[in-house]
Design an enzyme around this catalytic site. Sequence first.
Site, PDB file in Angstrom:
ATOM      1  N   LYS A  52       0.890  -1.042   0.031  1.00 27.94           N
ATOM      2  CA  LYS A  52      -0.169  -0.018   0.033  1.00 27.94           C
ATOM      3  C   LYS A  52       0.861   1.303  -0.139  1.00 27.94           C
ATOM      4  O   LYS A  52       2.068   1.286   0.715  1.00 27.94           O
ATOM      5  CB  LYS A  52      -0.882  -0.023   1.110  1.00 27.94           C
ATOM      6  CG  LYS A  52      -1.870   1.071   1.191  1.00 27.94           C
ATOM      7  CD  LYS A  52      -2.795   0.902   2.627  1.00 27.94           C
ATOM      8  CE  LYS A  52      -3.943   2.040   2.433  1.00 27.94           C
ATOM      9  NZ  LYS A  52      -4.777   1.892   3.726  1.00 27.94           N
ATOM     10  N   SER A 127      -9.804   1.873   2.921  1.00 20.44           N
ATOM     11  CA  SER A 127      -8.882   2.464   1.997  1.00 20.44           C
ATOM     12  C   SER A 127      -7.835   1.702   1.041  1.00 20.44           C
ATOM     13  O   SER A 127      -7.255   2.046   0.246  1.00 20.44           O
ATOM     14  CB  SER A 127      -8.190   3.509   2.869  1.00 20.44           C
ATOM     15  OG  SER A 127      -7.246   2.989   3.635  1.00 20.44           O
ATOM     16  N   SER A 151      -9.703  -0.730   7.123  1.00 24.21           N
ATOM     17  CA  SER A 151      -9.121  -0.253   5.744  1.00 24.21           C
ATOM     18  C   SER A 151      -8.538  -1.543   5.387  1.00 24.21           C
ATOM     19  O   SER A 151      -8.068  -1.834   3.975  1.00 24.21           O
ATOM     20  CB  SER A 151      -8.157   0.715   5.468  1.00 24.21           C
ATOM     21  OG  SER A 151      -9.215   1.785   5.459  1.00 24.21           O
TER      22      SER A 151
HETATM   23  N1  GLN Z   1     -13.336   3.987   6.127  1.00 23.04           N
HETATM   24  C1  GLN Z   1     -12.722   4.540   7.251  1.00 23.04           C
HETATM   25  C2  GLN Z   1     -12.209   5.899   7.331  1.00 23.04           C
HETATM   26  O1  GLN Z   1     -12.575   6.553   6.303  1.00 23.04           O
HETATM   27  C3  GLN Z   1     -11.393   3.524   7.612  1.00 23.04           C
HETATM   28  C4  GLN Z   1     -10.171   4.061   7.105  1.00 23.04           C
HETATM   29  C5  GLN Z   1      -8.895   3.366   7.363  1.00 23.04           C
HETATM   30  O2  GLN Z   1      -9.180   2.173   7.939  1.00 23.04           O
HETATM   31  N2  GLN Z   1      -7.896   3.723   7.027  1.00 23.04           N
HETATM   32  O3  GLN Z   1     -11.781   6.488   8.043  1.00 23.04           O
END
Ligand code: GLN
Length: 447
Positions: A52, A127, A151
């Site tokens: 990532k 994400s 994420s």
């Molecule tokens: N969807 C969540 C957010 O937007 C989780 C994001 C994540 O785990 N990085 O904060």
Amino acid sequence: ALFEDIDKIDETLGSFLFVNKEDAMKEAARLDDLQAQDQMDGELFGIPMGIKDNIITKGVLTTCASRMLEDFHPIYDATVMEKLNAESPVLMGKNNMDEFAMGGSNENSYFKNVRNPWDTDAVPGGSSGGSAAAVAAGLVPFSLGSDTGGSVRQPASFCGVVGMKPTYGRVSRYGLVAFASSLDQIGPLTRNVRDNAKILNLISGTHNKDATSMPDVEEDFLKSIDADLTGKKIALPDEYVEEGIDEEVAEAVKNAVKVFEDLGATVERVSFSDIKYVVSAYYLIASSEASSNLARFDGIRFGHRAEGAETLEELYKKTRAEGFGEEVKRRILLGTFVLSAGHYDQYYIRAQKLRSVIEADMERILEDYDMIIGPTTTTPAYDLGEKIDDKLQMYKDDILTIPANLTGMPAISIPCGVSSKNRPIGMQITGRHFAEAEIYNAAYKFE
Ligand code: GLN
């Protein structure tokens, strides 16, 4: 062959932001030579991987999918990269993501969207959507993601792959571009449970540059992966399969319950009523920490720098206005508001109190049960663009994954069915702190 696949498929998928072809081919040739001399050393010898793009890679472009870091070439490796590189894998490239890991559909990447390999009309989740899509499409056998509120697990669920969010402190965060430091953890995305356990074996362990990384507990997550489940007690919270959960998703999880029972485990319904607080607590805490962590992007030290500013303050303003996307700005504004004098007690302190209440509730369940199961997400993957104008709904969608981050507990998402639209459904298994081995053991029964 994989680079040919990437050329062909990734035009549509968008799972890579940077393809590391030149260096990877060189490294592969070097490994070929070693192999010819019978010197294959390393647990990942020659295995391709994706990473990532918020995990820093020495000399290799690391953008966090943000204009702010469009040209950022880190001068050192994240701890997880040092650990992996010691095993001789081949880095194929950096995976697309929501900008600074903020989002759940990968539609917040500054560069391009990612599409779901199962159905290119659908989002891959986020994400870590690029990591999940690349693994699901067979472009790499594994990738690393980061999980602050879901994420790793949510995109794993949407793309039909395995994603683990380890216990907070299990994996060093040194070299992971910080979003919300008390919640962030790096975790593996793989096509099966065994590979996942193997990668976690390699990346876990303490590190002196991450004060929250836990002392080494020598543990091999593969050792008991085959163990019997007889006598295990598993909790299924009512809230995980009733109101607000898509029927096909609930059905798939109920079918998984039968599998556990056939294997000799007992599954009982419990109540996790404090789940109603998790989304509010998470978005206040995560945004507060983000507003502080992202203060470092000021146009001076590294990253984007705006042209034509006449004063220092103007430089900050222009740089941040140009460099950050809309969702990142929204989180910074929310976090700054929550932390400001006059609102701090009302919002930040209360969110922290809720975090304790939620933790106590989960710990109460895990006193009587070995694991908690449920769906990973409330629905299967939705269409690209479908929720883009409804941010609040997207925040609420994270309700099932957030508890593991707020409590620091480990949780995995594994495939457990497909919807009538042929989109994957994921099941989540959460365990006590440092019970990853137990989680892998239960998950492995579904392969
Ligand atoms: N969807 C969540 C957010 O937007 C989780 C994001 C994540 O785990 N990085 O904060």
